[in-house]
Scaffold this active site. Structure first.
Site, PDB file in Angstrom:
ATOM      1  N   CYS A   1       0.844  -1.189   0.000  1.00 44.21           N
ATOM      2  CA  CYS A   1       0.000   0.000   0.000  1.00 44.21           C
ATOM      3  C   CYS A   1       0.887   1.250   0.000  1.00 44.21           C
ATOM      4  O   CYS A   1       1.899   1.253   0.706  1.00 44.21           O
ATOM      5  CB  CYS A   1      -0.893  -0.022   1.228  1.00 44.21           C
ATOM      6  N   PRO A   2       0.566   2.247  -0.743  1.00 48.39           N
ATOM      7  CA  PRO A   2      -0.610   2.467  -1.576  1.00 48.39           C
ATOM      8  C   PRO A   2      -0.452   1.991  -3.019  1.00 48.39           C
ATOM      9  O   PRO A   2      -1.364   2.136  -3.827  1.00 48.39           O
ATOM     10  CB  PRO A   2      -0.793   3.979  -1.531  1.00 48.39           C
TER      11      PRO A   2
END
Length: 74
Positions: free
Chosen positions: A13-14
């Site tokens: 993430c992201p």
């Protein structure tokens, strides 16, 4: 309907969500993609992303890695 598999197990993430957005943007409506991920945050990020972007989360398998998300573009 076409099923395409995308292995995003190397992303965190992201970056995972950014890649999912890019992938979905480039597929035709009604097609289904399978996203594979190892990032624990995708367990809630991908369902929220689908809800927000109005994509259909057909199925998710999040008990074991890699996590699997079947998504259909409406």
């Amino acid at each position: 309907m076409l099923l395409k598999i995308f292995n995003l197990t190397k992303f965190k993430c992201p970056d995972t969500i950014i890649m999912v957005r890019k992938i979905i943007r480039n597929i035709h409506k009604k097609n289904i993609i399978l996203i594979l991920s190892n990032d624990i945050s995708t367990k809630w990020d991908i369902p929220l992303f689908c809800k927000f972007m109005k994509y259909k989360l057909i199925k998710k398998k999040i008990n074991n890695k890699p996590y699997q998300f079947f998504i259909q573009k409406k």
